[in-house]
Design a protein around this motif. Structure first.
Motif: not given
Length: 329
Positions: A284-294
């Motif tokens: 879930r954290k990985l998905a969040e980072l990707k969504a935030d454009g990291a």
């Protein structure tokens, strides 16, 4: 096994559901006929003889036993019992009760042989092969004495086994059987066992006694060991191996079962861990980072930090107890 008795014997065996004897009896009878024919026709193509399975192995099952009422068994017990006595199919193949009462006409019972009769198969076969008639049996047993087998019934049994094994070549054991036996022996001899002691061999110890039986007594700091085998007739290797297998088998079998259970639990725990890492907070954290454009570097750094945290939580969890619930922590 004379022809005039075979019909009666076969009928008895059938009634007691001892079906294996008919084929054995037929082979004995046909071989006898063919031997006589070959002797009378030496110039003709000789008739082939079949390998004989002693019919007495089945016949002695009639000596003593008991009838078991299968109607009192559960379906599970019936199935297990049928497998035990080698019956395929349903209970209708069992011998029917003679003159059953009206309310028990569908009942069946089965003959359960007493296995202590089995040792007499070789005795019957030996006397039959030596032409001893039923009327002569009692006196033959009473007066039998043949070196090196001994006298009376036990002597006949030993002589019969020797005659049955004469000229036979032992079937070679498979590597699997040999390896399993060696593993049992090694487990029995393991120095970690409480009942296994390795002591320095005294100079007076007989060189012939590679294997030996002994009794011992504890006297203070010493063990007094008394060998019970004669130096000129030491314990045979086969006797030692049989004893070691008897001791080592239950130990090794139990350890193998425990190892299999631990392996199963570790596999289940590993699947739980994999499921947690792919579907739990890390995913879930990985998905969040990707969504935030990291960017890739930031994602990799964060993933490594999360993995280290997860591994620390997992490190203190025993495999056989399963992995801890990461989300709960």
């Amino acid at each position: 096994m004379n022809d005039k008795y075979l019909a009666a014997i076969t009928s008895l065996l059938h009634h007691h559901s001892i079906a294996g004897a008919k084929k054995a009896i037929d082979v004995v009878r046909n071989n006898r006929i063919n031997r006589e024919w070959n002797a009378e026709n030496p110039d003709a193509v000789q008739r082939e003889l079949q390998e004989e399975i002693s019919p007495w192995v089945q016949v002695v099952k009639l000596l003593y036993g008991k009838w078991i009422d299968t109607t009192k068994m559960t379906d599970t017990e019936k199935k297990a019992y049928a497998e035990t006595i080698g019956i395929k199919g349903n209970l209708s193949q069992f011998a029917t009760i003679k003159n059953p009462a009206a309310e028990a006409k569908s009942a069946y019972q089965e003959w359960s042989p007493n296995r202590s009769a089995e040792k007499y198969a070789v005795v019957f076969r030996y006397m039959h092969d030596n032409g001893i008639t039923p009327d002569e049996v009692a006196s033959y047993i009473e007066t039998f004495n043949l070196s090196p087998y001994g006298a009376k019934l036990l002597g006949i049994e030993r002589a019969g086994r020797a005659a049955a094994n004469a000229g036979k070549t032992a079937k070679p054991e498979s590597k699997e059987v040999i390896d399993k036996r060696n593993a049992y022996v090694a487990r029995a001899e393991a120095r970690k066992n409480w009942n296994v002691f390795a002591v320095e061999k005294p100079n007076t110890f007989p060189s012939k006694l590679t294997y030996a039986r002994a009794v011992l007594k504890q006297e203070g700091d010493e063990l007094v060991i008394i060998l019970v085998d004669d130096a000129d007739k030491p314990m045979e290797e086969s006797a030692y191996v049989n004893l070691a297998v008897k001791l080592g088998k239950p130990l090794l079998d139990k350890e193998n079962e425990q190892a299999a259970e631990r392996s199963k639990q570790v596999d289940e725990a590993s699947k739980s861990r994999e499921l947690h890492l792919t579907h739990g907070p890390l995913a879930r954290k990985l998905a969040e980072l990707k969504a935030d454009g990291a960017d890739g570097g930031a994602i990799a750094e964060k993933v490594m930090a999360l993995l280290e945290a997860e591994e620390k939580k997992l490190a203190g969890t025993k495999a056989i107890e399963g992995f801890a619930d990461m989300e709960a922590n």
